[in-house]
Design an enzyme around this catalytic site. Sequence first.
Site, PDB file in Angstrom:
ATOM      1  N   GLY A 246       0.811  -1.203   0.000  1.00  0.00           N
ATOM      2  CA  GLY A 246       0.000   0.000   0.000  1.00  0.00           C
ATOM      3  C   GLY A 246       0.841   1.246   0.000  1.00  0.00           C
ATOM      4  N   HIS A 468     -17.895   9.263 -13.966  1.00  0.00           N
ATOM      5  CA  HIS A 468     -17.168   8.346 -14.838  1.00  0.00           C
ATOM      6  C   HIS A 468     -17.226   6.919 -14.272  1.00  0.00           C
ATOM      7  CE1 HIS A 468     -13.577   7.378 -17.460  1.00  0.00           C
ATOM      8  NE2 HIS A 468     -13.487   6.416 -16.560  1.00  0.00           N
ATOM      9  N   GLU A 469     -16.899   6.776 -13.015  1.00  0.00           N
ATOM     10  CA  GLU A 469     -16.895   5.431 -12.420  1.00  0.00           C
ATOM     11  C   GLU A 469     -18.296   4.851 -12.366  1.00  0.00           C
ATOM     12  OE1 GLU A 469     -14.246   3.841 -12.086  1.00  0.00           O
ATOM     13  OE2 GLU A 469     -12.863   5.536 -12.262  1.00  0.00           O
ATOM     14  N   ASP A 545      -9.038   3.578 -20.673  1.00  0.00           N
ATOM     15  CA  ASP A 545     -10.217   2.796 -21.069  1.00  0.00           C
ATOM     16  C   ASP A 545     -10.265   2.651 -22.584  1.00  0.00           C
ATOM     17  OD1 ASP A 545     -10.914   2.878 -18.430  1.00  0.00           O
ATOM     18  OD2 ASP A 545     -12.328   4.547 -18.672  1.00  0.00           O
TER      19      ASP A 545
HETATM   20 ZN    ZN Z   1     -12.433   4.599 -16.598  1.00  0.00          ZN
END
Ligand code: ZN
Length: 654
Positions: A246, A468-469, A545
């Site tokens: 992390g 967007h998500e 994407d």
């Molecule tokens: Zn995306």
Amino acid sequence: MSDQGSEEPPKDKKKKSGGPQFPFGGPKLPNFKPFGGWKFSIIYILILVIGMSLFNYVFLKKVNPTIDFSEFKSKIASGEIKRVELTDSYFTGYTTVTPRRETTPRPFLRSSNMAEQDPVYRTVPLNDLENIIKLMDEKGVAYYGVSREGSTILNIIFSWVLPIACIFFIWRFLMKRLGNMGGNVLSVGQNKAVIVAEGDIITRFNDVAGVDEAKEELVEVVDFLKNPKKYTDIGGKIPKGVLLVGPPGTGKTLLARAVAGEAGVAFFRMSGADFVEMFVGVGAARVRDLFKQARDKAPCIIFIDELDAIGKSRINNIAGGNDEREQTLNQLLVEMDGFDATSGLIILAATNRPDVLDPALLRPGRFDRQVLVDRPDLLGREAILRIHAKTVKLAPQVDLASVARSTSGFVGADLANIVNEAALLAVRAGRQIVYQQDFSEAIEKTVAGLQKKTRIIQPNERRIVAFHETGHALIAAFTPGSDPVQKISIVPRGFGALGYTLQMPVEDRYLMTEDELLGKIDVLLGGRAAEDIIFGKISTGAANDLTKATDIARKMITDYGMSKRFKNMALTQRGAGMMGQQPQEPVFHREYSEATQQYIDEEIARMVEQRYNLVRERLMESKSLLDKIAELLLEKESLDEKEFKALLGQPIEI
Ligand code: ZN
Ligand code: ADP
Ligand code: MG
């Protein structure tokens, strides 16, 4: 949104190795002040010299300057000299008859008038011994020789004892300096692990918040340590290594301590950088020593912080490789393979650079469990603030939830820092308790620092990311056969991603149908379509994407024979690998004409546009749902599967 644009160059802020190295103490080198040290010992030597001359002055005979031999002779003749001490190099004449040391004790310091009372004459002897003895016999002067060798105890002290003592002290001094630098020359191979005995660790899981998934996994590790029999009786294998991964400051070190605290076992803590030394083989020796000590103390935990310092991949080592680190890593692998899972030894390690780790470390039987310690979301941040505010006197109107709301992207260490900063500000203002306004000021101060590290996103950008998500997630939910959405998050994730939608495959897939491939393209395009619908403009956030979507479309045409014109035809040929095996990186041969290339490009464009329009339409139809989910996501920062399904109005499956 995906990783692009704001991608940070990988920086090793925590890397401690490198830079000048000194044979006996790599990591602590910065503390070493060579000149300060030498000045020190020069002072010692000066003191010593002065001391010795003082000693000489006080205890050695104070002798008048030498006089001529003739004068010496005449002083004997005149009867002034009553006693003469003869050595090879000097004749010393005394005006007293008896040697003083037998009668009066020698005073500690000679006063100047003493020399007048008791003058001593010295001369360099000539080859005239017979005559002068005759003269002395005549005058009744006592004379005697003094052997040079066994002369005085002082001589012995000065010629032997003092030099040896000097050398000894200088040696001791150097050793001490080396010791301060983190190692005795004689024990280079010994490790510098901080060993915390059982019961000394007060950290518990309650002191860690906001990383619930990681905590859940580690609870199991604690159970392994507490009741190993439960697992071994059934034939199960206890994990040997757990790797905490992390961003910095999310509480990895804290979690490791909590595991040891909860399990009530000894805890060996060492940083990866402590193993890296100048001498080849030293790091390996330290690893061996560490495991030997740990085995004697089992059950216990070995915690290697900043594992990347030794665990860097050996493959991409362009500079020809670092023998020392490689040996250390090899030794670590050997030791991890060497102990058996029932011995009650568990190795925890932490890193914020899992990408650079050597793959050998991640193989089964080594760090086969990886636990993600991610940035906390809203509720997590509030919980962390509560933990750190426990020891601080807060005004009743302080609203930690609102502090949490305005600290999106902050990690645990930042939040601990904010609470502390707020308390300091209150003290500076002369108050006894901390007010909300102190928190606001503390946040402002911290934000300025974090903005430079691009960990803070502007509010309008957050909105774009949220929609967007949500677009990705909704399309995934609408597409039959698509992997269910497990988590939607707008908590910025390390390595440049601004948000993410996590889909979990229900089963392992080896084949994909045409519909499923199209579905994948749809989900990828969902993000940009949602931005388009809501804001009427598109952003760079979809770059990754689009790359992926285009790639799938191209493969469908060139590899899978899924286009209209080249149905069932593979346009690229895979080069055969060595010995009939699949090569690591397949070589593609283009086996088509320019015209076909043009067709492929056009076909990709057509396919992507068609899918995009479909996706956009579907999202338009459920715009209210898009709004609702995105707004909630903005507020809560992350939604899990259950919450998401509840919002969709779908029955909740477990
Ligand atoms: Zn995306
Ligand atoms: P890492 O090892 O991941 O870089 P640390 O464990 O050293 O981070 O965290 C530094 C400090 O920040 C901790 O000592 C603790 O005070 C605070 N902190 C970090 N994460 C958390 C958390 N999840 N819960 C509570 N405190 C935290
Ligand atoms: Mg740490």
